[in-house]
Design an enzyme around this catalytic site. Structure first.
Site, short mmCIF file in Angstrom:
data_model
loop_
_atom_site.label_atom_id
_atom_site.label_comp_id
_atom_site.label_asym_id
_atom_site.label_seq_id
_atom_site.Cartn_x
_atom_site.Cartn_y
_atom_site.Cartn_z
N GLY A 205 0.78 -1.23 0.00
CA GLY A 205 0.00 0.00 0.00
C GLY A 205 0.81 1.28 0.00
O GLY A 205 0.25 2.37 0.05
N LYS B 113 -2.79 -4.97 8.62
CA LYS B 113 -3.81 -5.99 8.84
C LYS B 113 -4.10 -6.11 10.33
O LYS B 113 -3.21 -5.97 11.16
CB LYS B 113 -3.31 -7.34 8.31
CG LYS B 113 -3.18 -7.34 6.79
CD LYS B 113 -2.39 -8.52 6.27
CE LYS B 113 -2.21 -8.41 4.76
NZ LYS B 113 -1.16 -9.31 4.27
N GLU C 163 -0.80 -12.29 -3.59
CA GLU C 163 -1.92 -11.48 -3.12
C GLU C 163 -2.87 -11.16 -4.27
O GLU C 163 -2.42 -10.75 -5.34
CB GLU C 163 -1.30 -10.20 -2.56
CG GLU C 163 -2.21 -9.30 -1.80
CD GLU C 163 -1.47 -8.03 -1.40
OE1 GLU C 163 -0.38 -8.12 -0.79
OE2 GLU C 163 -1.98 -6.94 -1.71
N GLU D 99 0.22 -8.54 -5.99
CA GLU D 99 1.66 -8.58 -5.78
C GLU D 99 2.06 -9.87 -5.08
O GLU D 99 1.20 -10.61 -4.58
CB GLU D 99 2.14 -7.37 -4.97
CG GLU D 99 1.50 -7.22 -3.61
CD GLU D 99 1.88 -5.88 -2.94
OE1 GLU D 99 2.75 -5.90 -2.08
OE2 GLU D 99 1.29 -4.84 -3.28
N ARG E 153 8.38 -13.45 1.28
CA ARG E 153 8.85 -13.72 2.64
C ARG E 153 7.80 -14.58 3.36
O ARG E 153 6.71 -14.77 2.84
CB ARG E 153 8.98 -12.40 3.41
CG ARG E 153 7.62 -11.68 3.50
CD ARG E 153 7.60 -10.49 4.42
NE ARG E 153 6.25 -9.99 4.58
CZ ARG E 153 5.63 -9.17 3.76
NH1 ARG E 153 6.26 -8.74 2.66
NH2 ARG E 153 4.39 -8.78 3.99
N ARG F 64 -4.23 -9.56 15.61
CA ARG F 64 -2.93 -9.00 15.98
C ARG F 64 -3.10 -8.14 17.23
O ARG F 64 -3.89 -7.19 17.24
CB ARG F 64 -2.36 -8.15 14.86
CG ARG F 64 -2.09 -8.95 13.60
CD ARG F 64 -1.28 -8.15 12.63
NE ARG F 64 -1.19 -8.84 11.35
CZ ARG F 64 -0.39 -8.47 10.36
NH1 ARG F 64 0.40 -7.41 10.52
NH2 ARG F 64 -0.35 -9.14 9.23
#
Ligand code: MV4
Length: 448
Positions: free
Chosen positions: A165, A237, A275, A288, A292, A338
């Site tokens: 983003g 996120k 993604e 994209e 990782r 999270r």
């Protein structure tokens, strides 16, 4: 197999990698900054080396200091975790030329897929679905206008070197496009030292669905289902789940096949994430590749009964993965929230400090990936995430009920956290219906 691995990271992911190493009989070496001297994960490591002061550029991002520690500790491999140097092709190259395995993709694969414009070109070449847009970089604002007239407004200008983003501008008309084009270009030049930009049709309020990939050097490519990461705030996120509430077996197979095709074409070995954006009709479009292991990988581990960190280590060591696509079945439902040291009532301002009391939820179907403990002081220097609370249950309603129950047990005193926000989300009628998109937190939940 490797006998010793250096972990070029900190916090919960350092601990996650130590745990994988220990189960595989591999020694785990940590490097740490002066700010992390009391990091609880260091107590569990086999060896630890202080590599510099608190600022990341002088420690976790300093390749020469990390390589010096790798030399002294005599490790076989380096795991970069996420963030920091995990998507740095030069670092992967330095490891390679020092005879140390980089537990991640090759420098070539990082360079190819890490550049969004090049990844887009590759997707076009191998027939992976994309939104209408440019095949190559856009030279000037005149060309940008021509392209936008061609595909129709709204459009989005994106930095080729960006990601997650950063360096994006949406334009609903020509004036906004010219401004956005110039802004995106200069922002990209400053932030990434690469001012290449491209243009795509802008999809309003999409869902964010990503496919987890893992591949070994023997050409065994496996997708481990998808994660739905639509609930986010400012590209951070907050909640991730698997399966996606909108997924069907047919769509999963199509998206999985598309993700594998793209990774194969890039000769991509190790774990990675492809993604996609998905529209209301279930059409999916490539966005994209994240080259990782991602923060939210445990969601996929829970629904596919895999260990993605162990799989990464096996793949880097040149071993075969212990499973093929036929073995991987998505079963049950997993949700991750999270837990950040942030104050949701004060614009999500970071809230580092000392943890004075802690009760961690447990019981059936609960997983807590975190490095925190009572008496530990969260330093102000790094990311604010202090842990990931995951639940696993037979279906989505049961997983939501379990997450509510687990959040209700949680006690973290001394710092502000995102726990109250997650409690709100888990009670939210639209979330419960599975009817949310990437704008939901900012436009609806926090706007109330
Ligand atoms: C888009 C888009 C709409 N249309 N591209 C943001 C992160 C980056 N990976 C891609 N992003 C977007 N690209 C087109 N053509 C909307 C977003 C987007 C978004 C995507 C995923 C999750 C959250 C998001 C929040 C705002 C915008």
């Amino acid at each position: 197999m490797f006998s010793k691995i250096l972990i070029a990271n900190r916090g919960e992911i350092a601990l996650r990698i130590i745990r994988a190493c220990r189960e595989m009989g591999i020694k785990a070496v940590c490097v740490y900054s002066e700010a992390d001297k009391f990091g609880p994960w260091l107590d569990i490591a086999d060896e630890k080396y202080c590599i510099g002061p608190a600022p990341s550029v002088k420690s976790y991002l300093d390749i020469s200091r990390i390589m010096a520690a790798a030399e002294v500790a005599d490790v076989d491999a380096i795991h970069p975790g996420y963030g920091f140097l995990s998507e740095n092709a030069h670092f992967a190259e330095v490891c390679q030329s020092s005879g140390i395995s980089f537990i991640g993709p090759s420098p070539e694969a990082i360079r190819l897929l890490g550049n969004k414009a090049k990844a887009r070109e590759l997707a076009v070449k191998v027939g992976v679905p994309l939104l209408p847009g440019t095949k190559e970089l856009v030279a000037d604002d005149k060309e940008a206008i021509e392209i936008a007239n061609d595909i129709g407004y709204p459009v989005i200008v994106k930095a080729a070197a960006g990601g997650g983003g950063r360096g994006m501008r949406v334009a609903h008309n020509e004036i906004a496009l010219v401004n956005g084009f110039l802004q995106a270009k200069s922002e990209a030049a400053t932030a990434f030292k690469d001012d290449g930009v491209y243009i795509e049709k802008y999809l309003e309020r999409p869902r964010h669905v990503e496919i987890q990939i893992i591949a070994d050097s023997g050409g065994n490519y496996v997708y481990c289902g998808e994660r739905d990461c639509s609930l986010q705030r400012r590209h951070q996120k907050l909640v991730e789940e698997a399966p996606s509430p909108i997924m069907t077996p047919e769509l999963r197979e199509k998206m999985g096949a598309a993700a594998v095709t793209l990774c194969k074409a890039a000769n991509y070995v190790t774990a990675g994430t492809v993604e996609f954006l998905v529209d209301k009709k279930g059409n999916f479009f490539f966005m994209e590749v994240n080259t990782r292991i991602q923060v939210e990988h445990p969601v996929s581990e829970l629904v596919t009964r895999t260990d993605l960190i162990q799989a990464q280590i096996m793949a880097a060591a040149g071993e075969k993965l212990p499973f093929t696509q036929a073995d991987v079945e998505v079963r049950g439902h997993a949700i991750e929230v999270r837990i950040n040291a942030e104050d949701p009532d004060n614009g999500f301002r970071p809230s580092p400090g000392k943890i004075t009391d802690l009760f961690i939820p447990g019981g059936p179907g609960v997983r807590w990936d975190s490095h925190i403990k009572v008496g530990y002081t969260i330093p102000p220097n790094y990311d604010s995430m202090v842990g990931k609370l995951l639940v696993f249950a037979k279906d989505r309603p049961a997983a939501i009920a379990r997450m509510r129950r687990a959040l209700g047990e949680f006690v973290i005193e001394g710092i502000k956290t995102t726990i109250p926000l997650h409690q709100r989300i888990m009670q939210d009628a639209n979330f419960i219906k599975g009817d949310v998109d990437t704008g939901y937190i900012e436009n609806v939940l926090l706007a109330r």
